[in-house]
Design a protein around this motif. Structure first.
Motif, short mmCIF file in Angstrom:
data_model
loop_
_atom_site.label_atom_id
_atom_site.label_comp_id
_atom_site.label_asym_id
_atom_site.label_seq_id
_atom_site.Cartn_x
_atom_site.Cartn_y
_atom_site.Cartn_z
N ASN A 3 -6.31 8.25 -11.89
CA ASN A 3 -6.16 7.34 -12.74
C ASN A 3 -7.32 6.01 -12.62
O ASN A 3 -6.80 5.79 -10.96
N LEU A 5 -6.44 3.26 -12.95
CA LEU A 5 -5.55 1.96 -13.18
C LEU A 5 -4.33 2.94 -13.00
O LEU A 5 -3.31 3.13 -14.20
N ASP A 6 -3.51 2.96 -11.69
CA ASP A 6 -2.60 3.78 -11.66
C ASP A 6 -1.07 3.24 -11.54
O ASP A 6 -1.23 2.16 -9.97
N GLU A 7 -0.67 2.43 -12.62
CA GLU A 7 0.97 1.58 -11.76
C GLU A 7 1.54 1.75 -10.72
O GLU A 7 2.51 1.60 -10.03
N MET A 8 1.66 3.05 -10.61
CA MET A 8 1.91 3.34 -9.08
C MET A 8 2.11 3.53 -8.01
O MET A 8 2.81 3.67 -6.85
N THR A 9 0.66 3.71 -8.16
CA THR A 9 0.64 3.33 -6.78
C THR A 9 -0.74 2.60 -6.18
O THR A 9 -0.98 2.58 -5.00
N GLY A 10 -1.62 2.14 -7.27
CA GLY A 10 -2.38 1.43 -7.46
C GLY A 10 -1.59 0.07 -6.06
O GLY A 10 -0.44 -0.36 -6.16
N VAL A 12 -0.68 -4.02 -5.99
CA VAL A 12 0.49 -5.24 -6.93
C VAL A 12 0.34 -6.34 -6.16
O VAL A 12 0.39 -6.53 -5.29
N GLN A 14 3.08 -8.97 -4.97
CA GLN A 14 4.34 -9.09 -4.83
C GLN A 14 4.96 -10.34 -5.23
O GLN A 14 6.00 -11.25 -5.47
#
Length: 221
Positions: A3, A5-10, A12, A14
């Motif tokens: 993907n 845009l991957d919200e699990m590994t992209g 972020v 903090q």
């Protein structure tokens, strides 16, 4: 394929990020390509040009109707704000007989009594003043047991909560209509050409004030 845009590994942030509504209206503009497009609709055949002409008339009527809908939605917000002003004045009339209210609350009420009703220029400012004043009154309501027993005051505060929910819902409807407008005026070719020649611009959705944002970040309990 992964993907984009991957919200699990992209990556972020903090620390988080605050967002704001951009206070800018973008005018609709068309280039030479649109003029050439219309020219070739008329030549060498007239029929495509006539069809497109009727499409532009329909688009113009649609955008005018959408403008009226935006005005109606804004008027609904003003209507609820005006009702909250009346509730605030009634509540203050009850509470000030029992307790000494904050001077800022009384100043707000005095300003609302003598000032103009909600409009395009003061809508957000008025909403913020109402929220602040009603917040102070709620503090007094909780601090004085005798006030809690006052049925008229309890009913007024309940009505205020109802109006707050209605204002929130009305703002969502307003923002949805503004979003539709902002998208439609850039829908090429028909609506965009009509919008550009009419001098239309994007509209700015509802914006929360800095004070409201700060209150939302504070601790409630």
């Amino acid at each position: 394929m992964a993907n984009e845009l991957d919200e699990m590994t992209g990556p972020v942030n903090q620390e988080g990020r605050d967002v704001n509504v951009i206070e800018k209206q973008i005018p609709v503009k068309i280039g030479v390509g649109s003029v050439i497009f219309e020219f070739f609709l008329w030549f060498p055949f007239i029929l495509p040009g006539l069809i497109f002409l009727f499409m532009k008339i329909s688009a113009r009527n649609y955008l005018r109707a959408l403008q009226q809908k935006i005005q109606h939605n804004a008027s609904q917000i003003d209507n609820y704000l005006e009702q909250r002003v009346q509730v605030l004045q009634n509540v203050v009339g009850i509470v000030e007989k029992a307790v000494e209210l904050d001077k800022d609350v009384m100043k707000t009420v005095a300003g609302l009594r003598g000032g103009a009703g909600p409009n395009e220029e003061n809508r957000n400012e008025l909403a913020g003043a109402l929220d602040s004043a009603m917040g102070s009154i709620r503090v007094a309501f909780e601090a004085y047991p005798d006030l809690k027993a006052h049925r008229a005051l309890a009913d007024a505060l309940q009505q205020n909560s109802y109006l707050q929910r209605e204002i929130t819902a009305a703002r969502e409807v307003y923002n949805d209509t503004v979003l539709r407008w902002n998208q439609d005026i850039f829908a090429w070719p028909t609506k965009m050409i009509v919008a550009a020649r009419a001098g239309y611009t994007t509209r700015i959705p509802f914006t929360a004030s800095r004070e409201v944002k700060e209150q939302a970040r504070s601790k409630f309990f």
